[in-house]
Write an enzyme that holds these catalytic residues in place. Structure first.
Site, short mmCIF file in Angstrom:
data_model
loop_
_atom_site.label_atom_id
_atom_site.label_comp_id
_atom_site.label_asym_id
_atom_site.label_seq_id
_atom_site.Cartn_x
_atom_site.Cartn_y
_atom_site.Cartn_z
N GLN A 282 -1.86 8.86 2.43
CA GLN A 282 -1.26 9.56 3.56
C GLN A 282 -1.00 11.02 3.17
O GLN A 282 -0.60 11.83 3.99
CB GLN A 282 0.05 8.90 3.98
CG GLN A 282 -0.10 7.45 4.40
CD GLN A 282 1.23 6.77 4.57
OE1 GLN A 282 1.85 6.85 5.63
NE2 GLN A 282 1.69 6.12 3.52
N HIS B 111 -4.33 11.28 6.67
CA HIS B 111 -3.71 12.35 7.47
C HIS B 111 -4.38 13.68 7.20
O HIS B 111 -3.75 14.74 7.28
CB HIS B 111 -2.20 12.42 7.17
CG HIS B 111 -1.47 11.20 7.65
ND1 HIS B 111 -0.31 10.76 7.06
CD2 HIS B 111 -1.76 10.30 8.62
CE1 HIS B 111 0.10 9.65 7.67
NE2 HIS B 111 -0.77 9.36 8.62
N GLY C 62 4.75 4.57 -3.28
CA GLY C 62 5.42 5.79 -2.84
C GLY C 62 5.34 6.06 -1.36
O GLY C 62 5.22 7.22 -0.94
N ASN D 56 8.05 1.54 -5.80
CA ASN D 56 8.91 2.46 -5.05
C ASN D 56 10.33 2.28 -5.59
O ASN D 56 10.74 1.15 -5.82
CB ASN D 56 8.85 2.07 -3.56
CG ASN D 56 9.43 3.13 -2.65
OD1 ASN D 56 10.42 3.78 -2.98
ND2 ASN D 56 8.81 3.33 -1.50
N GLU E 11 12.89 2.56 -3.89
CA GLU E 11 13.67 1.95 -2.77
C GLU E 11 12.89 0.79 -2.15
O GLU E 11 11.66 0.73 -2.26
CB GLU E 11 13.86 3.00 -1.65
CG GLU E 11 14.33 4.36 -2.10
CD GLU E 11 15.82 4.36 -2.45
OE1 GLU E 11 16.21 5.22 -3.26
OE2 GLU E 11 16.53 3.48 -1.94
N1 APR Z 1 7.74 7.28 -7.15
C1 APR Z 1 7.45 6.38 -6.17
N2 APR Z 1 8.00 6.43 -4.93
C2 APR Z 1 8.88 7.41 -4.70
C3 APR Z 1 9.25 8.38 -5.66
C4 APR Z 1 8.64 8.28 -6.94
N3 APR Z 1 8.92 9.15 -7.92
N4 APR Z 1 10.16 9.22 -5.10
C5 APR Z 1 10.35 8.80 -3.83
N5 APR Z 1 9.60 7.71 -3.58
C6 APR Z 1 9.47 6.94 -2.35
C7 APR Z 1 10.66 6.99 -1.43
O1 APR Z 1 11.57 5.94 -1.77
C8 APR Z 1 10.00 6.72 -0.07
O2 APR Z 1 9.92 5.33 0.20
O3 APR Z 1 8.41 7.52 -1.63
C9 APR Z 1 8.60 7.29 -0.23
C10 APR Z 1 8.40 8.60 0.50
O4 APR Z 1 8.47 8.32 1.87
P1 APR Z 1 8.05 9.45 2.93
O5 APR Z 1 8.62 10.74 2.53
O6 APR Z 1 8.34 8.88 4.29
O7 APR Z 1 6.48 9.60 2.72
P2 APR Z 1 5.31 8.78 3.41
O8 APR Z 1 5.62 7.33 3.41
O9 APR Z 1 4.06 9.24 2.77
O10 APR Z 1 5.34 9.35 4.92
C11 APR Z 1 4.29 8.94 5.76
O11 APR Z 1 4.98 10.52 7.43
O12 APR Z 1 5.74 12.58 8.02
C12 APR Z 1 4.63 11.81 7.93
O13 APR Z 1 2.47 12.64 7.68
C13 APR Z 1 3.64 12.42 6.97
O14 APR Z 1 2.08 11.26 5.57
C14 APR Z 1 3.44 11.33 5.93
C15 APR Z 1 3.89 10.07 6.66
#
Ligand code: APR
Length: 248
Positions: A102, A120, A188, A214, A216
């Site tokens: 993504q 994306h 992630g 992850n 979380e």
């Molecule tokens: N390692 C692994 N995971 C991590 C780390 C890390 N060091 N740091 C944070 N995370 C996790 C967080 O807990 C969270 O669940 O990564 C995730 C990030 O989530 P988002 O910021 O929502 O990213 P994503 O899931 O890619 O968002 C999806 O939303 O806004 C749109 O287009 C945008 O592609 C994006 C889509």
């Protein structure tokens, strides 16, 4: 966590064709902020006001000044981290076929994965809204905002804004990959944005093992995922690869 790292290495050793679904979390250790959770971009900006295609078309200067300029600066400097390198090594070991990402930062390709589906779009290329001239992000001059083409048109990144369709090819190939794999690594992602978050469901329905990495829990945890390794992508994938090397 130790036991789950060993379990993941065993599952990867036994799998025929793994696929990864990655989100912003895998690039956090490359100093690219996530969108949600701690330090998330959407904690500062309302995505509907700054990352929706209508917002861009109504006021490209505002979107370039608040969101795109920072993203460009951060991405131009970013390097792959051990999380990206771990997935590249899984491809080199013949275990990981495709990365569905993504992310728009191009770090999986830089790390060495050769089959990356950019769900994306990407920030590596921009194009002129008028004449469609394409430029690499490094060649887009942002000394004037919004950046303009010689023809006078405005440049936009080849990312998928909210309100835009997922590229058909990316959607189709991702569904294919998710339904054919026997293991999916979900790394992630907060798994709240559709249709990307549907891919682990498709994999699960096709009988694949689904492993989340992850710090979380997510909506997939406990229902779609077989297990969640609660840790950062870099150190977790490095630890899994170390165990896997001993098994192969
Ligand atoms: N390692 C692994 N995971 C991590 C780390 C890390 N060091 N740091 C944070 N995370 C996790 C967080 O807990 C969270 O669940 O990564 C995730 C990030 O989530 P988002 O910021 O929502 O990213 P994503 O899931 O890619 O968002 C999806 O939303 O806004 C749109 O287009 C945008 O592609 C994006 C889509």
């Amino acid at each position: 966590m130790e036991a789950l790292i060993k379990q993941a290495a065993k599952d990867l050793a036994a799998c025929k064709e793994a696929v990864a679904l990655t989100g912003a979390g895998i690039s956090v250790e490359s100093n690219i902020p996530p969108f949600r959770g701690k330090g998330g971009i959407w904690e500062k900006f309302d995505p509907m006001e700054y990352a929706h295609i209508d917002a861009f078309m109504n006021d490209p200067a505002k979107v370039w000044n608040t969101l795109l300029k920072d993203m460009k600066e951060v991405m131009d400097r970013a390097e792959p981290n051990p999380g990206h390198l771990g997935l590249a090594r899984l491809e080199a070991l013949g275990k990981l076929k495709t990365v569905i990402t993504q992310n728009v930062d191009g770090l999986h390709q830089l790390a060495g994965n050769t089959d990356v589906i950019e769900f994306h779009g990407n920030f590596a290329w921009h194009y002129c809204l008028l004449c469609k001239t394409r430029l690499k992000t490094g060649d887009v001059d942002i000394s004037r905002i919004p950046p303009r083409c010689a023809c006078g048109g405005i440049f936009r990144p080849e990312v998928v804004f909210f309100g835009e369709m997922i590229p058909t090819q990316a959607l189709w190939r991702s569904r294919q990959a998710a339904s054919k794999c026997d293991l999916m690594l979900v790394v992630g992602t907060s798994a709240v944005v559709q249709p990307a978050a549907l891919m682990p469901v498709i994999a699960k329905q096709a009988g694949a093992k689904v492993i989340e990495i992850n710090p979380e829990i997510t909506p997939l945890t406990g229902s779609i995922s077989d297990y969640l390794i609660q840790g950062n992508a870099g150190e977790t994938l490095s630890a899994i690869l170390a165990e896997l090397d001993a098994l192969l």
